[in-house]
Design an enzyme around this catalytic site. Structure first.
Site, short mmCIF file in Angstrom:
data_model
loop_
_atom_site.label_atom_id
_atom_site.label_comp_id
_atom_site.label_asym_id
_atom_site.label_seq_id
_atom_site.Cartn_x
_atom_site.Cartn_y
_atom_site.Cartn_z
N ARG A 83 0.83 -1.21 0.00
CA ARG A 83 0.00 0.00 0.00
C ARG A 83 0.86 1.27 0.00
NH1 ARG A 83 -5.06 -1.06 3.09
NH2 ARG A 83 -5.92 -2.90 2.08
N ASP A 126 -16.70 8.40 7.76
CA ASP A 126 -15.53 7.54 7.58
C ASP A 126 -14.27 8.38 7.82
OD1 ASP A 126 -15.24 4.57 6.08
OD2 ASP A 126 -13.41 5.77 6.08
C1 LIG Z 1 -14.14 -2.69 5.50
S1 LIG Z 1 -14.82 -1.08 5.45
C2 LIG Z 1 -16.50 -1.43 5.95
C3 LIG Z 1 -17.51 -0.66 5.13
C4 LIG Z 1 -18.97 -0.96 5.47
N1 LIG Z 1 -19.27 -0.61 6.83
C5 LIG Z 1 -19.29 -2.39 5.19
O1 LIG Z 1 -19.48 -3.19 6.10
O2 LIG Z 1 -19.35 -2.75 4.01
C6 LIG Z 1 -14.12 -0.34 6.93
C7 LIG Z 1 -14.18 1.17 6.92
O3 LIG Z 1 -13.83 1.66 8.20
C8 LIG Z 1 -13.08 2.84 8.05
N2 LIG Z 1 -12.28 3.13 9.26
C9 LIG Z 1 -11.19 2.47 9.70
N3 LIG Z 1 -10.71 3.06 10.80
C10 LIG Z 1 -11.52 4.11 11.07
C11 LIG Z 1 -11.54 5.10 12.09
N4 LIG Z 1 -10.62 5.13 13.06
N5 LIG Z 1 -12.52 6.02 12.05
C12 LIG Z 1 -13.45 5.99 11.07
N6 LIG Z 1 -13.49 5.09 10.08
C13 LIG Z 1 -12.53 4.14 10.08
C14 LIG Z 1 -12.22 2.59 6.82
O4 LIG Z 1 -11.76 3.77 6.22
C15 LIG Z 1 -13.18 1.78 5.94
O5 LIG Z 1 -13.83 2.59 5.00
#
Ligand SMILES: C[S@@+](CC[C@H](N)C(=O)[O-])C[C@H]1O[C@@H](n2cnc3c(N)ncnc32)[C@H](O)[C@@H]1O
Length: 284
Positions: free
Chosen positions: A44, A153
């Protein structure tokens, strides 16, 4: 020599580099990087080194730790989030929403009441749009009522995709046919979500590790496939903070491999697959 050094010889990437980067990002986003993620972290970040024309990871780490490297620090943390998502992912949650929650929310909205749903960790928008389409099926003029979805997000790049509401045609089949026909517009190479859904959603950058400006209450929180990236400690704290924004009977939907932990367990009762209702106090 680590796996990353062997398979990716372009830049030397040692265990020390990996641990320095992992602990920096853990402090910002709470995302945890076990040693098994070393190759992923390399792949990445290698693009960032190329984009910045840097020759090695030592210089990159120096940059992100310097006063003028704060923008890159954020880019690094964003690059290390996992954003995999899809429309109607874990569709039992949308069935639960439709069959067990929406009737009372729609009745309240029609009487002028407030309805709020939070998609926490919404990635590129497929989750909040799935919620919005499910609501529109029950309340086609939802926007004329006080019905809103907050979608947040950490990653601002995925939020920009979410706001546009345009997706590749391959994703269209993930939307049930009735909703697809009613609330999407097909173009030659992409499809677009209808304004009726877009206008219901407010997208905001929010790091769950920091303080939250919103006070709730939320009728439902979708926080799915986000907590798996956090340590147990952080998960327990975040579940409690979320539960504090739910009134009695409101719902928390979590990802298939996640588990409620800490004090929140005393205030939540199972109401379906990975679906919880806020209760007054412990039911067991
Ligand atoms: C795998 S995706 C899940 C998306 C959706 N909720 C789903 O289940 O399809 C995880 C998301 O969490 C976000 N994320 C990770 N750490 C975070 C944080 N500390 N605060 C806010 N968002 C976060 C990432 O940027 C990512 O877009």
């Amino acid at each position: 020599m680590s796996a990353a050094e062997t398979t990716n010889p372009e830049f030397r990437f040692t265990q020390t580099h990996f641990r320095q980067i992992a602990s920096t990002v853990e402090k910002i986003t709470g995302n945890n990087f076990p040693d098994s993620k070393q190759t992923l972290v390399y792949s990445r970040l290698v693009r960032r080194l190329r984009a910045l024309n840097l020759q090695n990871f030592d210089d990159y780490i120096k940059l992100v730790n310097s006063a003028n490297g704060q923008n890159e620090l954020h880019q690094m943390a964003e690059a290390l989030t996992t954003n995999v998502t899809k429309f109607f992912r874990e569709d039992h949650h949308f069935t639960h929403l439709k069959n067990k929650i929406l009737a009372s929310l729609v009745a309240r909205a029609k009487e002028g009441g407030r309805v709020r749903i939070w998609s926490a960790g919404c990635s590129s928008g497929q989750e909040p749009y799935s919620i919005a389409l499910q609501i529109l099926q029950a309340l086609p003029d939802a926007r004329a009522h006080n019905v809103r979805i907050l979608a947040t997000d950490f990653n601002t790049k995925v939020l920009s995709i979410a706001k546009r509401g345009c997706y590749p045609l391959e994703e269209l089949s993930g939307i049930p046919a009735d909703m697809r026909n009613a609330w999407t517009e097909k173009h030659s190479e992409h499809f677009e979500i209808d304004d009726a859904a877009k206008n219901m959603i407010e997208y905001r950058p929010l790091n769950l590790m920091e303080s939250w400006p919103m006070k709730g209450p939320f009728d439902a929180i979708f926080c799915r496939n986000v907590m798996i990236y956090f340590t147990q400690d952080i998960q327990a704290k975040l579940w409690s903070r979320m539960v504090a924004l739910l009134p009695t009977n409101a719902v928390l939907y979590i990802g298939h491999s996640e588990r409620i932990s800490g004090d929140a367990t005393k205030l939540l009762a199972l109401d379906g697959i990975t679906t919880y209702r806020k209760v007054e106090r412990a039911s067991a």
